[in-house]
Every structure is written in C-alpha cells, then in structure tokens.
Design a protein around this motif. Structure first.
Motif, PDB file in Angstrom:
ATOM      1  N   LEU A 125       0.833  -1.198   0.000  1.00 38.13           N
ATOM      2  CA  LEU A 125       0.000   0.000   0.000  1.00 38.13           C
ATOM      3  C   LEU A 125       0.870   1.252   0.000  1.00 38.13           C
ATOM      4  CD1 LEU A 125      -3.146   0.272   0.121  1.00 38.13           C
ATOM      5  CD2 LEU A 125      -2.825   1.052   2.472  1.00 38.13           C
ATOM      6  N   SER A 163      -3.278  -2.769  -2.181  1.00 42.19           N
ATOM      7  CA  SER A 163      -4.627  -3.283  -1.922  1.00 42.19           C
ATOM      8  C   SER A 163      -4.878  -3.465  -0.435  1.00 42.19           C
ATOM      9  CB  SER A 163      -4.827  -4.626  -2.635  1.00 42.19           C
ATOM     10  OG  SER A 163      -3.963  -5.611  -2.078  1.00 42.19           O
ATOM     11  N   THR A 188     -10.464  -2.143  -1.471  1.00 38.30           N
ATOM     12  CA  THR A 188      -9.632  -0.978  -1.731  1.00 38.30           C
ATOM     13  C   THR A 188     -10.440   0.170  -2.333  1.00 38.30           C
ATOM     14  OG1 THR A 188      -7.825  -2.526  -2.207  1.00 38.30           O
ATOM     15  CG2 THR A 188      -7.465  -0.209  -2.755  1.00 38.30           C
TER      16      THR A 188
END
Length: 378
Positions: free
Chosen positions: A32, A82, A91
């Motif tokens: 992320l 995600s 997400t």
C-alpha cells in the motif's frame, strides 16, 4: 475439570454474544502506497492484522500512521496497493459499505442530539426499526457504563463521557472492524490512563478487530496485542509490546520506544566495544551496519568500580539529581562527555544511597540487559 483460562474464555464469549457484536475479521494490506505530489506518505506497506486483534499504529507526527488508518476507513484512496477484509478486496469500496466503526480524535458527536440519538444515528442510517434501535443503543451504552445517560445532552458530558459515547456509536451497528484515531489525546493524564484500561477491557468483551493510532508510546504498550511502529511511511517493526521494548530492531525504534541514550560502538572480531572495553552480552545483528549500545535509565544501576562479574561499567560524574515523586532521576556525565540518566526508586532505602552532585560514580548495565541495535536501513 474446567480451568480458570477456559472459564475466562467462555465468559468473554458470553459477553460478546450478549453485546450482539460479531467477532472481528482479519485484514490484509499489500504494497500500500500513498503519494502527495513528490511526497510518499505510505511506502509499499505490507501488514497482516489478525482476527480480533488489538493492533496499534505508533509513530511520530507525519510518519504515515493516520494516512494508513484513513485508507482503511475509505476516507483516503491509496495510490497503489490493496486492502482486504477477510479476504475480500475493499480498496475501492466507499466508507459506508465497509462495515467499520470509527472513533475520531475530536469524537465528531452531534451537539444538537442527546446521547441516545448520537449512539443510534448509525442504525438510523441503516434503517433499523425503532424497537431494535432502542435495544441496541441500550446494550451499547451499558457496555461503556453510560446506561443511565441516554437522555443527557452532549454539552453536559465530561471529556471522558463524550469519549464513551463515541465508542458506543462506533460499535452499536455491530462492526467487524473498529478504527480509532488518537481518541484520548484531549483528555488529562489521569483520565487518559483510566480510559486506556477501559478500552482494553471493552475490546476483550467484543473481540472486534481494532486498529488504534497514537503517538504515545506508553499508551501503545499498555493497550496493544501488537504494535506496528511507523517511520517515514514504512513499518519499522511490528511486535508484541514487551518484545518491541526489549528487542528493538533498529536505532529509530530504540530511540522512539521508551527513554534511551544510544552510544556508537566499535565492532572487532564480531564483538561490540565501547571506550576500549568489550561489552558483555552484546549480540550483533546486521554486522554490516553501524551499531549502537542502548542505555535505558531503568536498566542502569550504581555498581562498584573495577572489573569482574556480569556488568558492563561506565565511569562518570553526577551532574544532577532530580526528585520526581515515584522515582529519582540521576544525570551522569560519562567519560567523553555523554550525558546518561539513571532512574532509582524513591523508597527510603534508595533515597539514603543516592549520590550527590559532582560525585564520581560507576554506572553498570548487566550483560543480560545489554542491547546493541543497528543503524536504520535507508
């Protein structure tokens, strides 16, 4: 025969069932990232949160911890990577479809509504019937020990009571995940410490997966199953509180968690040396990195000068003695000019043995408490 632990587990299960809140779900975060122009607020974060876990995101201001929480809540869309709740990718899912409870730093209560109406608001949005709403609000307020205050106006409540109302509102619709963004920062020290234990107990009753953001290290150590230390948008270390404190993975974690002075050491033949002395008990990790000896005030003691035994010794001179109620802080200047603090109990025996200003002393740290950490990786 039923053991005490089995009885406690069954009691917690009964409390969760009575509260009507389903057990939490696991969270999976993969690579992320969040960028603002050229600034990377999150940098390829990987994180697994266990079902029903109380995980704290701990770090200094600007480290990325609140950015990560807002991405989980759906209020900030990540640039890449995600997020999955119980294996389902959420997400791109909007906040109101994530079935999460959120407690904000300022509580975000509605001043024109009374306590019961504030707590019941999430159920109103979900079109839950009046009778069921009333029952769920009652249960949620009972859980936070405000059962008799449903009719009270918000502006009549203390800071601690408002915090409890915000908690009740976050759990009343039976979320699978609870997110909390520094909810205790506005409270005074005594109430804050009391509410830390209350929130911990509430989590034990509900079993909801909880992610809690704070910059207060003692708060994180008190409340968490595990702590993820965030630094410059990355997870510097994730571990249980005791392991994090006793075995920090890097210089940054050692300096950020607790009070510590770090002394640079030399490496010779795989061993750590300081001021010409080999350090007993110093295990070297990542030998290609610069290494630092971690000196914490509560790990140090006054010891006789000389060699022998299982102590690493540091000669110095007392520069200040400060009485702090439950303890006394002794500031010592080591040979070479580094200032180090020693913390002693303020009981009568310890006070009678304290050194005075300008006394020559020898500080010692036992080999079993001797910790060397590597420099942070770039």
């Amino acid at each position: 025969m039923t053991t005490d632990l089995e009885a406690q587990d069954r009691s917690a299960t009964d409390q969760r069932a009575e509260a009507g809140v389903r057990p939490g779900v696991p969270i999976q975060i993969r690579q992320l990232s969040k960028t603002y122009g050229g600034f990377r607020a999150l940098d390829a974060v990987d994180l697994e949160v266990r079902s029903g876990e109380f995980l704290t995101l701990l770090g200094p201001s600007g480290s990325g911890k609140s950015t990560l929480l807002m991405a989980l809540a759906g209020f900030s869309r990540p640039t890449s990577g995600s997020i999955a709740f119980d294996g389902a990718d959420i997400t791109r899912l909007p906040p109101h479809k994530r079935n999460i409870g959120v407690v904000f730093q300022n509580y975000a209560l509605f001043p024109h509504m009374n306590v019961g109406a504030n707590v019941g608001y999430p159920l109103r949005l979900r079109r839950v019937g009046k009778a069921e709403t009333a029952e769920r609000v009652r249960r949620a307020l009972d859980l936070v020990q405000l059962g008799a205050m449903a009719e009270r106006p918000i502006d009549s409540l203390s800071g601690g009571q408002r915090q409890r109302v915000a908690l009740a509102r976050a759990i009343v619709f039976e979320p699978k995940i609870l997110l909390m963004d520094e909810p205790l920062s506005a409270l005074d020290k005594k109430l804050r410490e009391h509410m830390q234990i209350e929130i911990r107990h509430l989590h034990g009753k509900l079993g909801v997966t909880t992610i809690y953001v704070t910059h207060d290290q003692r708060e994180a150590l008190t409340m968490s199953d595990r702590i993820a230390v965030i630094h410059q948008g990355r997870i510097a270390q994730i571990d249980r509180p005791r392991e994090l404190y006793e075995a920090p993975a890097s210089r940054f974690v050692a300096e950020f968690i607790g009070e510590a002075v770090l002394l640079p050491v030399e490496l010779r033949d795989g061993a750590a040396w300081w001021a010409g002395r080999k350090l007993l008990g110093a295990a070297i990790r990542e030998p290609g990195q610069a290494q630092y000896l971690v000196l914490r005030p509560e790990k140090l003691d006054l010891v006789p000068a000389g060699d022998g035994g299982s102590w690493n010794r540091f000669p110095g001179r007392v520069r200040e003695v400060v009485y702090q109620g439950d303890s006394v802080l002794v500031s010592v200047e080591l040979e070479g000019g580094t200032m180090v603090n020693l913390r002693k109990s303020s009981d009568r025996s310890s006070l009678s043995q304290l050194p005075a200003h300008d006394d020559a002393v020898t500080l010692g740290i036992h080999a079993e408490d001797t910790l060397v950490v590597p420099e942070d990786r770039p």
